[in-house]
Scaffold this motif. Structure first.
Motif, mmCIF file in Angstrom:
data_model
loop_
_atom_site.group_PDB
_atom_site.id
_atom_site.type_symbol
_atom_site.label_atom_id
_atom_site.label_comp_id
_atom_site.label_asym_id
_atom_site.label_seq_id
_atom_site.Cartn_x
_atom_site.Cartn_y
_atom_site.Cartn_z
ATOM 1 N N THR A 134 35.421 -57.676 -1.245
ATOM 2 C CA THR A 134 36.782 -57.434 -0.778
ATOM 3 C C THR A 134 37.384 -56.225 -1.482
ATOM 4 O O THR A 134 37.987 -55.346 -0.848
ATOM 5 C CB THR A 134 37.666 -58.672 -1.020
ATOM 6 N N GLU A 135 37.224 -56.159 -2.794
ATOM 7 C CA GLU A 135 37.748 -55.016 -3.539
ATOM 8 C C GLU A 135 36.986 -53.729 -3.208
ATOM 9 O O GLU A 135 37.575 -52.650 -3.110
ATOM 10 C CB GLU A 135 37.688 -55.302 -5.041
ATOM 11 N N ARG A 150 31.414 -57.708 4.094
ATOM 12 C CA ARG A 150 30.179 -58.469 4.263
ATOM 13 C C ARG A 150 30.005 -59.398 3.071
ATOM 14 O O ARG A 150 29.827 -58.969 1.943
ATOM 15 C CB ARG A 150 28.983 -57.529 4.373
ATOM 16 N N GLY A 151 30.085 -60.685 3.325
ATOM 17 C CA GLY A 151 29.922 -61.666 2.267
ATOM 18 C C GLY A 151 28.478 -62.060 2.078
ATOM 19 O O GLY A 151 27.591 -61.592 2.800
ATOM 20 N N LEU A 190 35.387 -65.281 6.799
ATOM 21 C CA LEU A 190 34.328 -65.270 5.790
ATOM 22 C C LEU A 190 34.270 -66.599 5.048
ATOM 23 O O LEU A 190 33.189 -67.073 4.692
ATOM 24 C CB LEU A 190 34.561 -64.134 4.790
ATOM 25 N N LEU A 191 35.433 -67.185 4.819
ATOM 26 C CA LEU A 191 35.510 -68.467 4.122
ATOM 27 C C LEU A 191 36.532 -69.351 4.827
ATOM 28 O O LEU A 191 37.653 -68.917 5.088
ATOM 29 C CB LEU A 191 35.883 -68.262 2.657
ATOM 30 N N VAL A 192 36.124 -70.580 5.135
ATOM 31 C CA VAL A 192 37.012 -71.549 5.783
ATOM 32 C C VAL A 192 36.965 -72.847 4.983
ATOM 33 O O VAL A 192 35.911 -73.460 4.840
ATOM 34 C CB VAL A 192 36.588 -71.828 7.244
ATOM 35 N N SER A 193 38.100 -73.248 4.442
ATOM 36 C CA SER A 193 38.211 -74.501 3.699
ATOM 37 C C SER A 193 39.041 -75.480 4.522
ATOM 38 O O SER A 193 40.120 -75.123 5.016
ATOM 39 C CB SER A 193 38.874 -74.259 2.342
ATOM 40 N N LEU A 210 30.922 -68.724 16.083
ATOM 41 C CA LEU A 210 30.928 -67.610 15.138
ATOM 42 C C LEU A 210 29.871 -66.584 15.529
ATOM 43 O O LEU A 210 28.718 -66.924 15.814
ATOM 44 C CB LEU A 210 30.653 -68.111 13.714
ATOM 45 N N GLN A 211 30.245 -65.339 15.533
ATOM 46 C CA GLN A 211 29.319 -64.262 15.856
ATOM 47 C C GLN A 211 29.122 -63.390 14.620
ATOM 48 O O GLN A 211 29.915 -63.412 13.687
ATOM 49 C CB GLN A 211 29.866 -63.414 17.004
ATOM 50 N N ARG A 212 28.095 -62.606 14.653
ATOM 51 C CA ARG A 212 27.845 -61.697 13.540
ATOM 52 C C ARG A 212 29.012 -60.745 13.379
ATOM 53 O O ARG A 212 29.635 -60.344 14.350
ATOM 54 C CB ARG A 212 26.550 -60.913 13.776
ATOM 55 N N ARG A 213 29.326 -60.391 12.152
ATOM 56 C CA ARG A 213 30.521 -59.634 11.828
ATOM 57 C C ARG A 213 30.544 -58.227 12.402
ATOM 58 O O ARG A 213 31.581 -57.586 12.431
ATOM 59 C CB ARG A 213 30.672 -59.531 10.307
ATOM 60 N N LEU A 214 29.412 -57.702 12.868
ATOM 61 C CA LEU A 214 29.392 -56.349 13.400
ATOM 62 C C LEU A 214 30.260 -56.259 14.653
ATOM 63 O O LEU A 214 30.300 -57.182 15.461
ATOM 64 C CB LEU A 214 27.959 -55.929 13.735
ATOM 65 N N PRO A 215 30.971 -55.137 14.878
ATOM 66 C CA PRO A 215 31.898 -55.025 16.009
ATOM 67 C C PRO A 215 31.258 -55.336 17.348
ATOM 68 O O PRO A 215 31.889 -55.902 18.231
ATOM 69 C CB PRO A 215 32.358 -53.562 15.938
ATOM 70 N N ALA A 216 30.010 -54.990 17.543
ATOM 71 C CA ALA A 216 29.350 -55.189 18.830
ATOM 72 C C ALA A 216 29.216 -56.654 19.178
ATOM 73 O O ALA A 216 29.051 -57.012 20.348
ATOM 74 C CB ALA A 216 27.964 -54.538 18.813
#
Length: 328
Positions: A125-126, A141-142, A178-181, A301-307
């Motif tokens: 994140t940073e 990207r986690g 990225l994170l769901v609690s 959930l899909q892969r984080r890539l824009p496509a």
């Protein structure tokens, strides 16, 4: 998909968590037939007491704090970090770009999972900060595409550094969760027993004595029974509402005056609360309605890539569909 069980479970073949996780993997495999292979990784550890006779089952509850210490020793060994990194290395070698890695932890298993992934999430994140006030984060990207924590048994203070990303000066652009609690108000183990143990260990601040799911200042979402029409009619944000299996998952409005988090759109770190109607107690995470919702959420959930991000929004066009929009 990886799963780490929690308190009162182990890796035995007859363990209820192991059986239900296997059913979830089978269900995902059937839903993705001819599209992708679904591989389940079940991580078992010594979280089930074996000392008490069947006539004294209530004494098993006294092991809550000792199993917390066991979980912390495993976390310190970094063995879960090693497993997460090994799975990530395999995915990085893939040429298709369509693989995804979803990691789920329950109770002290969520504590183990967060210990193994939290610092990497903070670093990424940073690292992807825009570098100036008012900018937008680059895609983060986690260590996994999605980290899901169910009734997590760790103190809210450990989440502080991640929550600090919830600044209104910078924004997240089209970032998937990225994170769901998700925590139930009926979970007395993390709501009542955990604070007692923390107090006995000389912790005194509210964040140290309260688990993540019960610390309202970090809450960003609610998960509640609803209909499709009601869920989207009362939505707080068009593209941040997910409906499936009769449950609505939605971001709450910004209400810092009520002690709740200032919840900014598209922030990928989601902390949700749900009722006893959805998750009855600490171990009731495999009920029919919630497990069906979890299946739909993971499957969406899909892969984080824009496509690959358009798939979630495309599901919202059909009100009769089991699942709909989810984008952070």
């Amino acid at each position: 998909m990886m799963y780490i069980h929690g308190w009162k479970h182990n890796g035995d073949r007859g363990d209820e968590d192991r059986k239900r996780f296997g059913e979830l993997v089978d269900k995902l495999s059937a839903a993705n037939l001819h599209k992708k292979q679904v591989l389940g990784v079940f991580i078992g550890w010594n979280a089930k007491p074996r000392l008490f006779p069947l006539t004294l089952p209530y004494l098993e509850n006294l092991t809550f704090w000792s199993k917390k210490q066991v979980a912390d020793r495993i976390a310190q060994s970094a063995v879960v970090t090693k497993i997460v990194g090994a799975v990530g290395a395999v995915l990085n070698q893939s040429q298709s770009g369509k693989d995804q890695f979803v990691a789920i932890g329950h109770s002290f298993g969520a504590r183990l999972l967060f210990s193994a992934t939290g610092q990497t999430l903070i670093y990424q994140t940073e690292y992807n900060h825009p570098g100036y006030p008012g900018g937008r984060y680059k895609p983060i990207r986690g260590p996994a595409d999605a980290i899901i924590l169910l009734n997590p048994a760790f103190e809210a203070s450990l989440f502080t550094a991640i929550n600090d990303a919830s600044r209104h000066e910078e924004r997240f652009d089209s970032q998937l969760p990225l994170l769901v609690s998700i925590s139930s108000v009926g979970d007395l183990a993390t709501k009542k027993a955990f604070p007692v143990g923390q107090w006995l260990d000389s912790y005194r601040s509210e964040r140290e004595m309260t688990t993540l799911g019960h610390y309202h200042r970090f809450q960003t979402h609610v998960l509640y029974p609803s209909t499709y029409e009601t869920c989207f009619r009362n939505r707080f944000s068009t593209d941040e509402t997910f409906f499936a299996s009769g449950l609505c998952f939605a971001r709450i409005p910004k209400t810092p005056s009520l002690g709740l988090a200032e919840s900014y759109p598209h922030n990928p770190f989601l902390v949700a609360s749900t009722s006893e109607d959805v998750i009855k107690d600490h171990n009731d995470i495999w009920g029919d309605q919630f497990s069906s919702w979890l299946f739909d959420f993971v499957n969406a959930l899909q892969r984080r890539l824009p496509a690959h991000r358009i798939g979630l929004e495309d599901q919202a066009v059909n009100p009769g569909a089991r699942s709909s929009r989810c984008q952070s």
